[in-house]
Design a protein around this motif. Structure first.
Motif, PDB file in Angstrom:
ATOM      1  N   LEU A 109       0.863  -1.125   0.041  1.00 48.37           N
ATOM      2  CA  LEU A 109       0.087  -0.049  -0.064  1.00 48.37           C
ATOM      3  C   LEU A 109       0.879   1.332  -0.099  1.00 48.37           C
ATOM      4  O   LEU A 109       0.522   2.100  -0.639  1.00 48.37           O
ATOM      5  CB  LEU A 109      -0.913   0.130   1.172  1.00 48.37           C
ATOM      6  N   VAL A 110       1.903   1.220   0.748  1.00 48.07           N
ATOM      7  CA  VAL A 110       2.785   2.251   0.926  1.00 48.07           C
ATOM      8  C   VAL A 110       3.421   2.606  -0.635  1.00 48.07           C
ATOM      9  O   VAL A 110       3.641   3.710  -1.047  1.00 48.07           O
ATOM     10  CB  VAL A 110       3.899   2.296   2.078  1.00 48.07           C
ATOM     11  N   LEU A 111       3.893   1.474  -1.061  1.00 49.34           N
ATOM     12  CA  LEU A 111       4.707   1.778  -2.413  1.00 49.34           C
ATOM     13  C   LEU A 111       3.636   1.905  -3.615  1.00 49.34           C
ATOM     14  O   LEU A 111       3.914   2.845  -4.441  1.00 49.34           O
ATOM     15  CB  LEU A 111       5.180   0.210  -2.677  1.00 49.34           C
ATOM     16  N   PHE A 112       2.501   1.440  -3.368  1.00 49.96           N
ATOM     17  CA  PHE A 112       1.558   1.561  -4.681  1.00 49.96           C
ATOM     18  C   PHE A 112       1.087   3.261  -4.412  1.00 49.96           C
ATOM     19  O   PHE A 112       1.396   4.038  -5.501  1.00 49.96           O
ATOM     20  CB  PHE A 112       0.306   0.950  -4.229  1.00 49.96           C
ATOM     21  N   VAL A 113       0.994   3.852  -3.236  1.00 49.67           N
ATOM     22  CA  VAL A 113       0.576   5.350  -3.564  1.00 49.67           C
ATOM     23  C   VAL A 113       1.678   5.998  -3.749  1.00 49.67           C
ATOM     24  O   VAL A 113       1.638   7.285  -4.292  1.00 49.67           O
ATOM     25  CB  VAL A 113       0.340   5.516  -1.791  1.00 49.67           C
TER      26      VAL A 113
ATOM     27  N   PRO B 235       9.515  -3.421 -18.859  1.00 46.72           N
ATOM     28  CA  PRO B 235       8.501  -4.382 -18.489  1.00 46.72           C
ATOM     29  C   PRO B 235       8.377  -4.900 -17.002  1.00 46.72           C
ATOM     30  O   PRO B 235       7.311  -5.389 -16.648  1.00 46.72           O
ATOM     31  CB  PRO B 235       9.578  -5.798 -19.289  1.00 46.72           C
ATOM     32  N   ALA B 236       8.998  -4.113 -16.186  1.00 49.81           N
ATOM     33  CA  ALA B 236       8.779  -4.626 -14.777  1.00 49.81           C
ATOM     34  C   ALA B 236       7.553  -3.647 -14.477  1.00 49.81           C
ATOM     35  O   ALA B 236       7.165  -3.725 -13.065  1.00 49.81           O
ATOM     36  CB  ALA B 236      10.258  -3.811 -13.930  1.00 49.81           C
ATOM     37  N   PHE B 237       7.068  -2.898 -15.200  1.00 47.07           N
ATOM     38  CA  PHE B 237       5.997  -2.272 -14.808  1.00 47.07           C
ATOM     39  C   PHE B 237       4.487  -3.015 -14.899  1.00 47.07           C
ATOM     40  O   PHE B 237       3.525  -2.807 -14.086  1.00 47.07           O
ATOM     41  CB  PHE B 237       5.440  -1.136 -16.056  1.00 47.07           C
ATOM     42  N   PHE B 238       4.855  -4.355 -15.295  1.00 49.21           N
ATOM     43  CA  PHE B 238       3.905  -5.487 -15.376  1.00 49.21           C
ATOM     44  C   PHE B 238       3.724  -5.824 -13.680  1.00 49.21           C
ATOM     45  O   PHE B 238       2.777  -6.399 -13.554  1.00 49.21           O
ATOM     46  CB  PHE B 238       4.122  -6.497 -16.266  1.00 49.21           C
ATOM     47  N   LEU B 239       4.677  -5.440 -13.173  1.00 45.71           N
ATOM     48  CA  LEU B 239       4.530  -6.101 -11.497  1.00 45.71           C
ATOM     49  C   LEU B 239       3.606  -5.254 -10.834  1.00 45.71           C
ATOM     50  O   LEU B 239       3.387  -5.585  -9.796  1.00 45.71           O
ATOM     51  CB  LEU B 239       5.967  -5.867 -11.001  1.00 45.71           C
ATOM     52  N   PHE B 240       3.141  -4.181 -11.445  1.00 46.56           N
ATOM     53  CA  PHE B 240       2.024  -3.421 -10.601  1.00 46.56           C
ATOM     54  C   PHE B 240       0.802  -4.264 -10.659  1.00 46.56           C
ATOM     55  O   PHE B 240       0.213  -4.256  -9.605  1.00 46.56           O
ATOM     56  CB  PHE B 240       1.691  -2.120 -11.558  1.00 46.56           C
ATOM     57  N   PHE B 241       0.290  -5.037 -11.446  1.00 52.04           N
ATOM     58  CA  PHE B 241      -0.698  -6.128 -11.512  1.00 52.04           C
ATOM     59  C   PHE B 241      -0.161  -7.544 -10.792  1.00 52.04           C
ATOM     60  O   PHE B 241      -1.032  -8.247 -10.502  1.00 52.04           O
ATOM     61  CB  PHE B 241      -1.471  -6.088 -12.618  1.00 52.04           C
TER      62      PHE B 241
END
Length: 331
Positions: free
Chosen positions: A166-170, A188-194
């Protein structure tokens, strides 16, 4: 010993010749081999301490590289759960779980401790999409612990991972100045968001025993983030011009999302949309994995890769065609 006497009575010549036996030859060869092995081991250890230890230290202190130290533990947890010859009640399963869990906890103390003990803008400066690997390491460990029936340990790792997620997401959503420090080839590491909420959905299903509302909420969040990234292909334009091993960063988040969709489809009995979504995500995940395997083989085995050359040539070709076309005015 051989004694040779001359014909004269005044002089006597005694010649000693050593006896060479097979045992002495074998002993000398063994000593030589042992000396060579000792020299090789000494050379390897010297090179390791001189070079590799320095590289590992630099990786440990780097804001991006330190997150990839979670990858061996994540891979180990996944292999441990998928191995057919290791049951959760097996002592080797428990032993290997501790082997993979200890590095995760140590890295958690190092990374998360820095987040709230250093300067005010430290987190906004070091946070990047690869930081999700620390969260995924805790979630995969929690899932493996839940399979053994260790519910308390599973909840402990799950809570540590989700709170810092949650801290990282915000932090990443705010896009603060200094947070965009990820190299272009690691897009490609942006796919780690989901990938993180997908893994959280599966981990909570293992802890609670059912695919309840919390797991569904995490699955819908990961599905929304997946759609948000897929609708923006220009984000990955620069990293897709030439093949890079970072392309494999697409595979794991897609696989986690596909597995979460299967659990959701099994839980929701009625309606054909969940099953259609499950089939689509599974097919897409398999297609991406096979494509990555083909690209990797072509790039490794062939000295000239026509596919990668074509991918790098197409943007230049389109740019040249746009620059050469000029409007014609007919009088």
């Amino acid at each position: 010993m051989a004694i040779v006497k001359s014909q004269t009575t005044d002089l006597q010549l005694v010649i000693e010749t050593p006896q060479i036996t097979t045992t002495s030859l074998v002993t000398d060869q063994t000593d030589t081999i042992v000396a060579r092995i000792k020299g090789s081991i000494t050379s390897i250890l010297t090179n390791f301490h001189a070079g590799y230890f320095r590289l590992v230290k630099e990786e440990f202190l780097h804001h991006v590289g330190v997150n990839f130290l979670f990858v061996p533990s994540i891979s180990g947890f996944l292999l441990l759960q998928s191995a057919p010859f290791f049951t959760p009640n097996n002592p080797f399963y428990v032993f290997l779980w501790f082997v993979f869990a200890v590095p995760v906890v140590v890295l958690d103390v190092k990374i998360y401790g820095q987040w709230f003990t250093k300067g005010k803008k430290f987190l906004s400066a070091v946070a990047n999409p690869t930081s999700h690997l620390s969260v995924i390491g805790n979630l995969v460990g929690a899932q493996a612990a839940a399979n053994m029936g260790w519910k308390e340990s599973a909840i402990c790792l799950f809570s540590i991972g989700m709170v810092h997620y949650l801290v990282l997401f915000v932090t990443l959503y705010q896009r603060l100045s200094g947070s965009d420090r990820l190299p272009k080839m690691l897009r490609p590491a942006f796919f780690l968001f989901f990938g993180a909420p997908s893994m959280a959905s599966l981990a909570w299903q293992s802890i609670s025993g059912v695919y309840d509302t919390a797991s569904k909420m995490l699955f819908f969040l990961s599905l929304f983030l997946f759609m948000s990234l897929v609708c923006r292909p220009t984000l990955f334009k620069r990293c897709m011009k030439r093949f890079n091993v970072a392309w494999w960063g697409f595979s794991f988040p897609l696989s986690a999302l596909a597995l979460a969709s299967t659990e959701y489809a099994e839980e929701v009995k009625g309606g054909g949309f969940p099953h259609f979504l499950m089939l689509f995500l599974l097919a897409f995940s398999v297609l991406v994995s096979i494509s990555l395997l083909i690209f990797t083989l072509l790039n490794t085995l062939l000295p000239y890769n026509p596919i990668s050359s074509l991918l790098s040539y197409l943007p230049r070709l389109s740019h040249q065609s746009n620059s050469t076309i000029t409007p014609q005015v007919f009088v």
